[in-house]
Motif scaffolding. Structure first.
Motif, PDB file in Angstrom:
ATOM      1  N   SER A 217      70.902  57.666  43.020  1.00 38.12           N
ATOM      2  CA  SER A 217      69.855  57.643  44.048  1.00 38.12           C
ATOM      3  C   SER A 217      69.094  56.328  44.073  1.00 38.12           C
ATOM      4  O   SER A 217      68.190  56.157  44.890  1.00 38.12           O
ATOM      5  CB  SER A 217      68.866  58.787  43.809  1.00 38.12           C
ATOM      6  N   TRP A 220      65.126  56.590  43.527  1.00 36.49           N
ATOM      7  CA  TRP A 220      64.188  57.120  44.525  1.00 36.49           C
ATOM      8  C   TRP A 220      63.791  58.568  44.256  1.00 36.49           C
ATOM      9  O   TRP A 220      62.703  58.999  44.657  1.00 36.49           O
ATOM     10  CB  TRP A 220      64.786  56.983  45.926  1.00 36.49           C
ATOM     11  N   HIS A 275      59.321  59.591  56.445  1.00 31.28           N
ATOM     12  CA  HIS A 275      58.607  58.626  55.604  1.00 31.28           C
ATOM     13  C   HIS A 275      57.536  57.884  56.407  1.00 31.28           C
ATOM     14  O   HIS A 275      56.476  57.554  55.864  1.00 31.28           O
ATOM     15  CB  HIS A 275      59.597  57.619  55.008  1.00 31.28           C
ATOM     16  N   ALA A 343      60.188  52.761  52.535  1.00 31.76           N
ATOM     17  CA  ALA A 343      61.349  53.654  52.632  1.00 31.76           C
ATOM     18  C   ALA A 343      61.794  53.831  54.083  1.00 31.76           C
ATOM     19  O   ALA A 343      62.993  53.852  54.391  1.00 31.76           O
ATOM     20  CB  ALA A 343      61.018  55.007  52.009  1.00 31.76           C
ATOM     21  N   LEU A 353      68.466  54.597  50.960  1.00 33.97           N
ATOM     22  CA  LEU A 353      67.461  54.287  49.947  1.00 33.97           C
ATOM     23  C   LEU A 353      68.094  53.820  48.646  1.00 33.97           C
ATOM     24  O   LEU A 353      67.557  52.930  47.966  1.00 33.97           O
ATOM     25  CB  LEU A 353      66.591  55.524  49.682  1.00 33.97           C
ATOM     26  N   ARG A 354      69.235  54.379  48.293  1.00 33.35           N
ATOM     27  CA  ARG A 354      69.857  54.035  47.012  1.00 33.35           C
ATOM     28  C   ARG A 354      70.308  52.580  46.963  1.00 33.35           C
ATOM     29  O   ARG A 354      70.577  52.037  45.896  1.00 33.35           O
ATOM     30  CB  ARG A 354      71.044  54.955  46.745  1.00 33.35           C
ATOM     31  N   ALA A 358      64.252  51.558  43.710  1.00 31.52           N
ATOM     32  CA  ALA A 358      63.003  52.245  44.003  1.00 31.52           C
ATOM     33  C   ALA A 358      61.843  51.647  43.202  1.00 31.52           C
ATOM     34  O   ALA A 358      62.031  51.213  42.066  1.00 31.52           O
ATOM     35  CB  ALA A 358      63.125  53.733  43.676  1.00 31.52           C
TER      36      ALA A 358
END
Length: 363
Positions: A217, A220, A275, A343, A353-354, A358
């Motif tokens: 991820s 995140w 988001h 985001a 997102l990955r 993060a």
């Protein structure tokens, strides 16, 4: 003479059908010497035509009975040993159970939770060696808020989804202002029950997505769950300042239930929209806490000492007050604003997102 002997053997074979016959040639010496044969042998004599004994046959009695006796005795011995081992194990289990009961009784006297599984209660100490008194967070989760963050940042809505997110948040502010008026303590407590939802929902959905796709991820999941936990700590703090009334508690059930499901569906349909909504919600939170500070400075709200949980969580100096708490909470909301707008920008650029590390631990 030879013919008579052969006929006698046939007769003996018929008479002893089913049993194995042996000639006495082996044990003939025993028979002729007049010694008594062993009980395990059956002797059979064949009489000739002239009345003389033609030959003697013996039939061996099976040794199965002897084997059965030995087998039975061995079984009895094994059963006896098994019983001894079983009794020994039962005694050991009783000893262990007695020890567990003794420990459980002592733990009950201390007021601790008693469990069969033997999971010991965690004991954490402060830096000075004293016992840590909080179970909802640990010393390594505490931090000092960055008060230098820019509070005036604002994302100007350009696209349709941005404008939809912006006006959705603005429309939610009107009933909030009408309900709470100038009661900023209750307002903060109520809003934190909602503000802790998006991070949990987003982290949960990213977690499931990571499992489905067999992929990382980018951190995140942890970042969003940290946000949810931080918002919950805001709630735990303001509960010490403003006690909710019964109808406010009932309102929490309604608002949280509606918002959770609405945000869940919104995130499933469009993460960039979800988001962006949170980013604008955090901008409104900054505005609300700024008004809170103005009321404190005017003296309209009593500047009470900071709750102990706030002093330990934000590592505030001893003697801090409510104004100091509102300052660090407002700084947290500004960081959450940045994370969620960031985001949303990642999704607007057609990325996931990955693909971008993060901001874990961004306070």
């Amino acid at each position: 003479m030879m013919m008579m002997r052969q006929s006698g053997r046939r007769v003996a074979g018929v008479a002893g059908l089913g049993s194995r016959l042996f000639s006495t040639s082996v044990i003939k010496g025993v028979h002729e010497s007049g010694q008594i044969a062993k009980p395990s042998l059956l002797a059979r004599e064949v009489v000739g035509a002239n009345g003389g004994i033609v030959d003697t046959f013996v039939r061996a009695r099976p040794v199965v009975e002897v084997f059965r006796v030995r087998q039975y005795s061995s079984t009895v011995t094994l059963q006896g040993e098994t019983e001894k081992e079983k009794n020994k194990e039962e005694e050991e289990e009783k000893k262990v159970q007695n020890n567990v009961n003794t420990t459980a009784d002592s733990e009950k006297e201390k007021g601790n939770i008693v469990s069969y599984w033997g999971v010991p209660p965690s004991k954490v100490a402060n830096k000075d060696g004293t016992d840590w008194k909080w179970t909802c967070f640990r010393p390594w989760e505490t931090y000092q808020a960055d008060l230098s963050i820019d509070l005036n940042k604002h994302h100007v809505p350009i696209t349709f989804l941005d404008k939809l997110a912006y006006w959705t948040v603005k429309s939610l502010r009107w009933p909030t202002d009408l309900f709470f008026q100038r009661r900023y303590g209750c307002r903060a407590m109520m809003l934190e029950t909602v503000a802790a939802v998006p991070g949990m929902v987003g982290g949960m959905l990213l977690h499931c997505k990571s499992l489905r796709r067999f992929e990382h991820s980018g951190g995140w999941i942890k970042a969003l769950l940290e946000e949810a936990e931080n918002e919950r700590m805001h709630l735990m703090t303001f509960m010490e300042v403003a006690k909710p009334r019964w109808y406010e508690r009932a309102l929490v059930f309604t608002v949280q239930g509606v918002f959770f499901n609405a945000y869940f569906l919104g995130y499933m349909i469009s993460p960039k929209f979800a988001h962006r909504v949170v980013g604008y919600l955090e901008e409104e939170a900054i505005h609300s806490y700024t008004e809170f500070l103005k009321e404190l400075d005017k003296g309209n709200i009593e500047n009470v000492p900071a709750p102990a949980i706030a002093i330990d969580y934000w590592q505030l100096p001893a003697g801090s007050n409510l104004r100091d708490v509102v300052m660090v909470v407002r700084a947290d909301e500004a960081h959450h604003r940045d994370v969620n707008h960031f985001a949303s920008d990642i999704h607007y650029q057609g990325r996931e997102l990955r693909e971008s590390p993060a901001p874990v631990g961004y306070h």
